[in-house]
Design a protein around this motif. Sequence first.
Motif, PDB file in Angstrom:
ATOM      1  N   ILE A 175      18.514  -1.869   1.516  1.00 42.13           N
ATOM      2  CA  ILE A 175      18.036  -2.908   1.594  1.00 42.13           C
ATOM      3  C   ILE A 175      17.832  -3.968   1.977  1.00 42.13           C
ATOM      4  O   ILE A 175      17.576  -4.843   2.645  1.00 42.13           O
ATOM      5  CB  ILE A 175      17.839  -3.537   0.096  1.00 42.13           C
ATOM      6  N   GLU A 176      19.500  -4.503   2.449  1.00 37.01           N
ATOM      7  CA  GLU A 176      20.397  -5.255   2.846  1.00 37.01           C
ATOM      8  C   GLU A 176      20.184  -5.463   4.255  1.00 37.01           C
ATOM      9  O   GLU A 176      19.138  -6.292   4.712  1.00 37.01           O
ATOM     10  CB  GLU A 176      21.896  -5.795   2.869  1.00 37.01           C
ATOM     11  N   GLU A 177      19.633  -3.775   4.664  1.00 41.63           N
ATOM     12  CA  GLU A 177      19.176  -4.121   6.025  1.00 41.63           C
ATOM     13  C   GLU A 177      18.007  -4.174   6.622  1.00 41.63           C
ATOM     14  O   GLU A 177      17.325  -5.040   7.388  1.00 41.63           O
ATOM     15  CB  GLU A 177      19.804  -2.430   6.655  1.00 41.63           C
ATOM     16  N   ALA A 178      16.866  -4.093   5.751  1.00 44.68           N
ATOM     17  CA  ALA A 178      15.739  -4.419   5.532  1.00 44.68           C
ATOM     18  C   ALA A 178      15.595  -5.474   6.077  1.00 44.68           C
ATOM     19  O   ALA A 178      14.949  -6.831   6.409  1.00 44.68           O
ATOM     20  CB  ALA A 178      14.951  -3.559   4.592  1.00 44.68           C
ATOM     21  N   LEU A 179      15.913  -6.349   4.771  1.00 46.87           N
ATOM     22  CA  LEU A 179      15.870  -7.862   4.894  1.00 46.87           C
ATOM     23  C   LEU A 179      16.377  -8.571   6.039  1.00 46.87           C
ATOM     24  O   LEU A 179      16.070  -9.578   6.382  1.00 46.87           O
ATOM     25  CB  LEU A 179      16.865  -8.376   3.801  1.00 46.87           C
ATOM     26  N   PHE A 180      17.683  -8.278   7.120  1.00 48.45           N
ATOM     27  CA  PHE A 180      17.949  -9.076   7.421  1.00 48.45           C
ATOM     28  C   PHE A 180      17.704  -8.603   8.980  1.00 48.45           C
ATOM     29  O   PHE A 180      17.310  -9.770   9.432  1.00 48.45           O
ATOM     30  CB  PHE A 180      19.905  -8.356   7.847  1.00 48.45           C
ATOM     31  N   LEU A 181      16.851  -7.288   9.105  1.00 48.80           N
ATOM     32  CA  LEU A 181      16.172  -7.066  10.243  1.00 48.80           C
ATOM     33  C   LEU A 181      14.421  -7.398  10.590  1.00 48.80           C
ATOM     34  O   LEU A 181      13.844  -7.407  11.309  1.00 48.80           O
ATOM     35  CB  LEU A 181      15.936  -5.603  10.818  1.00 48.80           C
ATOM     36  N   SER A 182      13.897  -7.102   9.468  1.00 50.34           N
ATOM     37  CA  SER A 182      12.307  -7.645   9.640  1.00 50.34           C
ATOM     38  C   SER A 182      11.564  -8.660   9.140  1.00 50.34           C
ATOM     39  O   SER A 182      12.149  -9.659   9.283  1.00 50.34           O
ATOM     40  CB  SER A 182      12.200  -6.600   8.168  1.00 50.34           C
ATOM     41  N   ASP A 183      10.556  -8.222  10.218  1.00 50.11           N
ATOM     42  CA  ASP A 183       9.632  -9.604   9.555  1.00 50.11           C
ATOM     43  C   ASP A 183       8.695  -9.362   8.829  1.00 50.11           C
ATOM     44  O   ASP A 183       8.640 -10.096   7.460  1.00 50.11           O
ATOM     45  CB  ASP A 183       8.538  -9.798  11.168  1.00 50.11           C
ATOM     46  N   ARG A 184       8.464  -7.947   8.629  1.00 53.98           N
ATOM     47  CA  ARG A 184       7.793  -7.899   6.972  1.00 53.98           C
ATOM     48  C   ARG A 184       8.399  -6.809   6.338  1.00 53.98           C
ATOM     49  O   ARG A 184       8.986  -5.183   7.312  1.00 53.98           O
ATOM     50  CB  ARG A 184       5.887  -7.655   7.419  1.00 53.98           C
ATOM     51  N   ILE A 185       8.799  -6.214   5.698  1.00 55.98           N
ATOM     52  CA  ILE A 185       8.667  -5.320   4.293  1.00 55.98           C
ATOM     53  C   ILE A 185       8.065  -4.295   3.720  1.00 55.98           C
ATOM     54  O   ILE A 185       7.361  -5.090   2.743  1.00 55.98           O
ATOM     55  CB  ILE A 185      10.342  -5.391   3.505  1.00 55.98           C
ATOM     56  N   PHE A 186       7.927  -3.140   3.648  1.00 52.62           N
ATOM     57  CA  PHE A 186       6.418  -2.593   3.407  1.00 52.62           C
ATOM     58  C   PHE A 186       7.086  -1.840   1.908  1.00 52.62           C
ATOM     59  O   PHE A 186       8.421  -0.520   2.494  1.00 52.62           O
ATOM     60  CB  PHE A 186       6.314  -1.526   4.156  1.00 52.62           C
ATOM     61  N   VAL A 187       6.883  -1.796   0.650  1.00 56.27           N
ATOM     62  CA  VAL A 187       8.268  -0.879  -0.369  1.00 56.27           C
ATOM     63  C   VAL A 187       7.018   0.038  -0.384  1.00 56.27           C
ATOM     64  O   VAL A 187       5.988  -0.377  -0.756  1.00 56.27           O
ATOM     65  CB  VAL A 187       8.350  -2.205  -1.581  1.00 56.27           C
ATOM     66  N   ALA A 188       7.402   1.291  -0.975  1.00 57.08           N
ATOM     67  CA  ALA A 188       6.574   2.088  -1.701  1.00 57.08           C
ATOM     68  C   ALA A 188       6.942   2.200  -2.637  1.00 57.08           C
ATOM     69  O   ALA A 188       8.156   2.624  -3.488  1.00 57.08           O
ATOM     70  CB  ALA A 188       6.677   3.391  -0.521  1.00 57.08           C
ATOM     71  N   THR A 189       6.416   2.395  -4.035  1.00 52.31           N
ATOM     72  CA  THR A 189       6.414   2.269  -5.567  1.00 52.31           C
ATOM     73  C   THR A 189       6.047   3.033  -6.254  1.00 52.31           C
ATOM     74  O   THR A 189       6.241   3.111  -6.842  1.00 52.31           O
ATOM     75  CB  THR A 189       6.033   1.197  -5.899  1.00 52.31           C
ATOM     76  N   LYS A 190       4.915   4.373  -5.509  1.00 57.55           N
ATOM     77  CA  LYS A 190       4.663   5.343  -6.655  1.00 57.55           C
ATOM     78  C   LYS A 190       4.286   6.633  -5.491  1.00 57.55           C
ATOM     79  O   LYS A 190       4.487   6.337  -4.497  1.00 57.55           O
ATOM     80  CB  LYS A 190       3.095   4.407  -6.599  1.00 57.55           C
ATOM     81  N   LYS A 191       5.048   7.850  -6.275  1.00 52.81           N
ATOM     82  CA  LYS A 191       3.845   8.559  -5.638  1.00 52.81           C
ATOM     83  C   LYS A 191       2.810   9.603  -6.159  1.00 52.81           C
ATOM     84  O   LYS A 191       2.460   9.164  -7.994  1.00 52.81           O
ATOM     85  CB  LYS A 191       5.091   9.631  -6.637  1.00 52.81           C
ATOM     86  N   PRO A 192       1.558   9.893  -6.066  1.00 53.30           N
ATOM     87  CA  PRO A 192       1.491   9.454  -4.140  1.00 53.30           C
ATOM     88  C   PRO A 192       0.973   8.455  -3.928  1.00 53.30           C
ATOM     89  O   PRO A 192       1.442   7.030  -4.687  1.00 53.30           O
ATOM     90  CB  PRO A 192       0.815  10.177  -3.988  1.00 53.30           C
ATOM     91  N   LEU A 193       2.265   8.396  -2.605  1.00 49.42           N
ATOM     92  CA  LEU A 193       1.899   6.883  -1.708  1.00 49.42           C
ATOM     93  C   LEU A 193       0.143   6.425  -1.565  1.00 49.42           C
ATOM     94  O   LEU A 193      -0.109   7.225  -1.034  1.00 49.42           O
ATOM     95  CB  LEU A 193       2.923   7.101  -0.152  1.00 49.42           C
ATOM     96  N   THR A 194      -0.655   5.895  -2.422  1.00 50.36           N
ATOM     97  CA  THR A 194      -1.269   4.528  -2.073  1.00 50.36           C
ATOM     98  C   THR A 194      -1.382   3.537  -1.098  1.00 50.36           C
ATOM     99  O   THR A 194      -2.526   3.241  -0.964  1.00 50.36           O
ATOM    100  CB  THR A 194      -2.042   4.994  -3.284  1.00 50.36           C
ATOM    101  N   ALA A 195      -0.303   2.687  -1.335  1.00 54.32           N
ATOM    102  CA  ALA A 195      -0.590   1.288  -0.593  1.00 54.32           C
ATOM    103  C   ALA A 195       0.854   1.353  -0.087  1.00 54.32           C
ATOM    104  O   ALA A 195       1.415   1.603  -1.436  1.00 54.32           O
ATOM    105  CB  ALA A 195      -1.589   0.819  -1.827  1.00 54.32           C
ATOM    106  N   PHE A 196       1.632  -0.200   0.414  1.00 54.99           N
ATOM    107  CA  PHE A 196       2.646  -0.478   0.502  1.00 54.99           C
ATOM    108  C   PHE A 196       2.564  -1.469  -0.735  1.00 54.99           C
ATOM    109  O   PHE A 196       1.454  -2.426  -0.031  1.00 54.99           O
ATOM    110  CB  PHE A 196       3.346  -0.400   1.839  1.00 54.99           C
ATOM    111  N   GLU A 197       3.352  -2.229  -1.537  1.00 46.92           N
ATOM    112  CA  GLU A 197       3.561  -3.600  -1.207  1.00 46.92           C
ATOM    113  C   GLU A 197       4.423  -4.293  -0.785  1.00 46.92           C
ATOM    114  O   GLU A 197       5.387  -4.138   0.020  1.00 46.92           O
ATOM    115  CB  GLU A 197       3.951  -3.738  -2.594  1.00 46.92           C
ATOM    116  N   CYS A 198       3.688  -5.358   0.190  1.00 47.25           N
ATOM    117  CA  CYS A 198       4.397  -6.132   1.174  1.00 47.25           C
ATOM    118  C   CYS A 198       5.186  -7.296   1.023  1.00 47.25           C
ATOM    119  O   CYS A 198       4.116  -8.122   0.521  1.00 47.25           O
ATOM    120  CB  CYS A 198       3.049  -6.199   2.805  1.00 47.25           C
ATOM    121  N   MET A 199       6.235  -6.905   2.334  1.00 50.60           N
ATOM    122  CA  MET A 199       6.899  -8.284   1.441  1.00 50.60           C
ATOM    123  C   MET A 199       8.062  -9.412   2.962  1.00 50.60           C
ATOM    124  O   MET A 199       7.300  -8.169   3.612  1.00 50.60           O
ATOM    125  CB  MET A 199       8.168  -8.282   0.251  1.00 50.60           C
TER     126      MET A 199
END
Length: 224
Positions: free
Chosen positions: A182-206
């Motif tokens: 997670i720290e890597e994602a926060l440092f590198l990214s403009d946006r983070i797509f978080v997968a919260t459910k299975k099956p994957l229906t949508a990313f929560e964008c942060m």
Amino acid sequence: MVVRMEHVHFSYGQKVILNGLNLHVEAGEFVSIVGASGCGKSTVFRLLLGLENPQQGRIKKHGKIGYMPQHHQLMPWRTALDNAILPLECQGVKKAKARKQAQQLFIRFGLAGYEDKKPYELSGGMQQRVSLIRALLTGADVLLLDEPFSALDALTRNDLQKWLKDIVHLEQKTVIFITHDIEEALFLSDRIFVATKKPLTAFECMDSTVSKAYIYEKIGGAMR
């Protein structure tokens, strides 16, 4: 728009992996995908690379896509330079011209003097740099990076994260990056797509201002 997935469905047999997934990435963005193991992150990459086809929905891609795997997959019998030029050789570029082009990237990536080394003679961080040079030499506009630093020690990983951020900006590439860090994602990214459910229906964008604890809460893991 560089990459778009629209209402994409994908299953392995009876197991539904993606169920109506939408995704869009703009030119020049650095986007990370995070989520628990088995949530569908790698399936998204396989679809974007054309290794699998969506069973419903569609995928739009503008420009070439390059891929950098978790493990460098360098050929042990070839030198670092000759590993890097493989995409150019496959495109029919003469070896001398390909080597000259790649050598400029070896200088830029801090690998000058290591061109003739075999992979076993390089550190883990150097191996990953050669792997990224190889991905860049495909001429790709979009780079898919699949946990490229996960096997490295913490100090090397931190150094390469900073280096990657600078290189991507310099090369003006669009990046989609899979990570469990997670720290890597926060440092590198403009946006983070978080997968919260299975099956994957949508990313929560942060965006990168979100807290580490909040992302861990969303993916159902204990914060490390």
